[in-house]
Design a protein around this motif. Structure first.
Motif, mmCIF file in Angstrom:
data_model
loop_
_atom_site.group_PDB
_atom_site.id
_atom_site.type_symbol
_atom_site.label_atom_id
_atom_site.label_comp_id
_atom_site.label_asym_id
_atom_site.label_seq_id
_atom_site.Cartn_x
_atom_site.Cartn_y
_atom_site.Cartn_z
ATOM 1 N N TYR A 111 0.838 -1.197 0.000
ATOM 2 C CA TYR A 111 0.000 0.000 0.000
ATOM 3 C C TYR A 111 0.873 1.248 0.000
ATOM 4 C CZ TYR A 111 -3.531 -3.308 1.766
ATOM 5 O OH TYR A 111 -4.375 -4.375 1.934
ATOM 6 N N LEU A 112 0.346 2.318 -0.565
ATOM 7 C CA LEU A 112 0.917 3.646 -0.407
ATOM 8 C C LEU A 112 0.055 4.363 0.620
ATOM 9 C CD1 LEU A 112 2.804 5.981 -1.348
ATOM 10 C CD2 LEU A 112 1.010 6.589 -2.993
ATOM 11 N N TYR A 113 0.652 4.834 1.689
ATOM 12 C CA TYR A 113 -0.123 5.438 2.771
ATOM 13 C C TYR A 113 -0.300 6.925 2.536
ATOM 14 C CZ TYR A 113 0.602 0.972 5.023
ATOM 15 O OH TYR A 113 0.609 -0.364 5.294
ATOM 16 N N VAL A 114 -1.494 7.410 2.881
ATOM 17 C CA VAL A 114 -1.846 8.818 2.704
ATOM 18 C C VAL A 114 -2.090 9.429 4.077
ATOM 19 C CG1 VAL A 114 -3.430 10.452 1.632
ATOM 20 C CG2 VAL A 114 -2.905 8.283 0.482
ATOM 21 N N THR A 115 -1.440 10.551 4.342
ATOM 22 C CA THR A 115 -1.604 11.226 5.628
ATOM 23 C C THR A 115 -2.270 12.578 5.440
ATOM 24 O OG1 THR A 115 0.607 12.216 5.485
ATOM 25 C CG2 THR A 115 0.419 10.090 6.605
ATOM 26 N N ALA A 116 -2.985 13.002 6.478
ATOM 27 C CA ALA A 116 -3.592 14.325 6.489
ATOM 28 C C ALA A 116 -2.501 15.362 6.743
ATOM 29 C CB ALA A 116 -4.672 14.385 7.567
ATOM 30 N N PRO A 117 -2.788 16.642 6.536
ATOM 31 C CA PRO A 117 -1.773 17.679 6.785
ATOM 32 C C PRO A 117 -1.203 17.647 8.208
ATOM 33 C CG PRO A 117 -3.586 18.597 5.514
ATOM 34 C CD PRO A 117 -4.000 17.210 5.904
ATOM 35 N N ALA A 122 -4.838 9.085 6.901
ATOM 36 C CA ALA A 122 -6.100 9.422 6.252
ATOM 37 C C ALA A 122 -6.618 8.299 5.375
ATOM 38 C CB ALA A 122 -5.936 10.689 5.414
ATOM 39 N N GLY A 123 -5.706 7.502 4.826
ATOM 40 C CA GLY A 123 -6.136 6.425 3.944
ATOM 41 C C GLY A 123 -4.943 5.679 3.383
ATOM 42 N N GLN A 137 -5.139 12.676 -11.344
ATOM 43 C CA GLN A 137 -5.992 12.427 -10.191
ATOM 44 C C GLN A 137 -5.199 12.575 -8.903
ATOM 45 O OE1 GLN A 137 -7.696 8.480 -11.714
ATOM 46 N NE2 GLN A 137 -9.456 9.335 -10.593
ATOM 47 N N THR A 138 -5.919 12.880 -7.826
ATOM 48 C CA THR A 138 -5.252 12.945 -6.523
ATOM 49 C C THR A 138 -5.428 11.603 -5.810
ATOM 50 O OG1 THR A 138 -7.209 13.769 -5.362
ATOM 51 C CG2 THR A 138 -5.724 15.405 -6.349
ATOM 52 N N VAL A 139 -4.541 11.343 -4.866
ATOM 53 C CA VAL A 139 -4.624 10.077 -4.129
ATOM 54 C C VAL A 139 -5.910 9.996 -3.315
ATOM 55 C CG1 VAL A 139 -2.133 9.665 -4.033
ATOM 56 C CG2 VAL A 139 -3.231 11.093 -2.271
ATOM 57 N N ASP A 140 -6.495 11.162 -2.982
ATOM 58 C CA ASP A 140 -7.744 11.170 -2.223
ATOM 59 C C ASP A 140 -8.878 10.517 -2.996
ATOM 60 O OD1 ASP A 140 -5.964 13.536 -1.674
ATOM 61 O OD2 ASP A 140 -7.283 13.702 0.068
ATOM 62 N N GLN A 141 -8.790 10.591 -4.329
ATOM 63 C CA GLN A 141 -9.862 10.065 -5.160
ATOM 64 C C GLN A 141 -9.803 8.542 -5.285
ATOM 65 O OE1 GLN A 141 -8.736 13.125 -8.342
ATOM 66 N NE2 GLN A 141 -10.935 12.943 -8.700
ATOM 67 N N ILE A 142 -8.668 7.954 -5.041
ATOM 68 C CA ILE A 142 -8.535 6.504 -5.237
ATOM 69 C C ILE A 142 -8.180 5.762 -3.947
ATOM 70 C CG2 ILE A 142 -7.863 6.738 -7.660
ATOM 71 C CD1 ILE A 142 -4.946 6.361 -6.800
ATOM 72 N N LEU A 144 -8.476 4.239 -0.026
ATOM 73 C CA LEU A 144 -9.453 3.696 0.908
ATOM 74 C C LEU A 144 -9.357 4.536 2.174
ATOM 75 C CD1 LEU A 144 -8.653 -0.108 0.439
ATOM 76 C CD2 LEU A 144 -10.508 1.198 -0.606
ATOM 77 N N SER A 145 -10.372 5.330 2.435
ATOM 78 C CA SER A 145 -10.314 6.250 3.568
ATOM 79 C C SER A 145 -10.609 5.535 4.883
ATOM 80 C CB SER A 145 -11.309 7.393 3.376
ATOM 81 O OG SER A 145 -12.618 6.888 3.231
ATOM 82 N N GLU A 146 -10.060 6.079 5.950
ATOM 83 C CA GLU A 146 -10.238 5.562 7.307
ATOM 84 C C GLU A 146 -9.998 4.050 7.381
ATOM 85 O OE1 GLU A 146 -14.004 6.709 8.810
ATOM 86 O OE2 GLU A 146 -13.630 8.867 8.598
ATOM 87 N N PRO A 147 -8.848 3.594 6.962
ATOM 88 C CA PRO A 147 -8.574 2.153 6.994
ATOM 89 C C PRO A 147 -8.395 1.652 8.424
ATOM 90 C CG PRO A 147 -6.571 3.340 6.466
ATOM 91 C CD PRO A 147 -7.684 4.371 6.495
ATOM 92 N N PHE A 148 -8.624 0.376 8.605
ATOM 93 C CA PHE A 148 -8.376 -0.218 9.923
ATOM 94 C C PHE A 148 -6.880 -0.169 10.211
ATOM 95 C CE2 PHE A 148 -6.966 -3.930 12.328
ATOM 96 C CZ PHE A 148 -7.697 -3.753 13.507
#
Length: 396
Positions: A111-117, A122-123, A137-142, A144-148
């Motif tokens: 996975y590539l992890y996405v963090t909030a500011p 974040a996902g 596209q931004t990573v926010d669009q693809i 999985l938000s709020e992952p376990f």
């Protein structure tokens, strides 16, 4: 492959992300000096497990891993590995791929992890979705938000229970502020779950969870012997109960022949209840059900099994007692004693098989530790004591 330090270091990192068996299959292809350098660079316990799977031709007999005590990991941080890559929310797919290409562990990324500011998780983005997405596209669009996610203070048993119902390949690990600090691969959690369940049979009779076939002899002796002393003490208690009815056994000798039959059947019934309870504790099933329902369930099973087995044993007692002149006129009463004692003993052993591990856990002890020793004592006292009490009341 080269044998320089950087090459070995990269190879070691790749192996650590694989199961010991798969790591051994890759390592076995290397030259002996490469195998030696790699095993010496791996953590001791992991190196030992990898070496166990190496073909005989690839093993280095003179390579020692030491005799350090192997302990089970307590929290997920002991199983954690660094995050392969992460990007901030709002990053484009093109930029995310560029970041991923520059990451040292990109080849092992799931996975590539996405963090909030603010740094919170974040996902996450699955590699397949990242490759198929449009560059703009931004990573926010693809993602999985709020992952376990697991927390750094999550105990390994709790993490294993969470993995049982999810089956994810990788689990992110976050700190108290929900900031990602690492990841744990699913196979590591399932490996711990297998070790936990496989260790229960040994723990029930006083064998420590961490003991293995290569554990030093003295260490094994020191771990096992105290439980044997406890077992001896509990056996004396059961012997005292039987000895208290010496007059009954002396007058009705036929009872002596059926004491081991009763103890064996009730003990097996208790071990069945104990095994299913320990499995339920390991998988989290017990916490999702009423304790009263679990106890009632095993009591009903014990009553049913005890009654049917008791009837067969009672028939055997009938013929056995009738064949002895001294007890011929007591055959029916002795048969009744057997069926009642067998039913009651199996009920008691079934209930004990549920209560013992639950009580041990409530007291802060490992619920599997020497459970069978305590169970054997209770079933022996309850079973043989009940039979001798009934024989004294109904026969004498």
């Amino acid at each position: 492959m080269n044998n320089n330090d950087s090459s070995v270091s990269e190879f070691v990192r790749m192996l650590r992300m694989r199961a010991p068996k798969d790591a051994a299959d890759l390592l076995a292809r290397e030259a002996p000096d490469r195998i030696r350098a790699t095993l010496e660079s791996l953590p001791g316990d992991f190196a030992r497990r990898v070496a166990e799977h190496l073909p005989d031709a690839s093993k280095l007999d003179d390579l020692e891993f030491g005799q350090e005590q192997v302990t089970a990991p307590e929290s997920v941080t002991e199983l954690m590995e660094p995050l392969p890559a992460s990007v901030v929310s709002g990053t484009t797919v093109a930029d995310a791929i560029a970041v991923l290409r520059q990451a040292d562990a990109a080849a092992y990324a799931t996975y590539l992890y996405v963090t909030a500011p603010d740094g919170r998780l974040a996902g996450l983005v699955v590699m397949r979705d990242l490759v198929l997405a449009e560059p703009g596209q931004t990573v926010d669009q693809i993602m999985l938000s709020e992952p376990f996610a697991l927390r750094t203070d999550t105990p390994v048993p709790e993490a294993c229970k969470a993995a049982v119902s999810r089956h994810y390949p990788v689990y992110p690990v976050v700190d108290g502020d929900h900031r990602p600090v690492g990841q744990v691969r699913g196979w590591r959690l399932f490996e711990q779950q297998v070790i936990e369940i496989s260790a229960q049979s040994g723990q029930m009779v006083g064998v420590a969870k961490e003991e293995r076939v290569f554990t030093p002899l003295v260490a094994s002796f020191l771990k096992r012997h105290p439980w044997l002393q406890i077992n001896l003490l509990t056996a004396f208690v059961a012997a005292y109960v039987v000895g208290s009815f010496a007059d009954t056994i002396e007058k009705v000798v036929a009872l002596a022949a059926f004491l081991p039959v009763l103890a064996g059947q009730s003990g097996n019934t208790g071990c069945q209840a104990l095994a299913i309870t320990l499995r339920g504790l390991a998988l989290g099933d017990v916490d999702r059900h009423s304790r009263l329902k679990l106890i009632t369930r095993e009591a009903v099973l014990g009553a049913g099994n005890g009654l049917i087995v008791g009837l067969v044993a009672a028939l055997a007692m009938w013929f056995y007692a009738a064949s002895i002149p001294e007890t011929a006129d007591q055959a029916f009463a002795l048969a009744l004693v057997i069926v009642l004692a067998m039913t009651g003993a199996c009920i008691a052993s079934g209930v004990s098989g549920v209560l013992i591990p639950i009580v041990l856990r409530r007291l802060g002890a490992d619920p599997a530790t020497a459970s069978a020793i305590f169970l054997t004592t209770i079933t022996d006292i309850a079973g043989m004591g009940l039979m001798l009490i009934l024989a004294t009341a109904l026969v004498l």
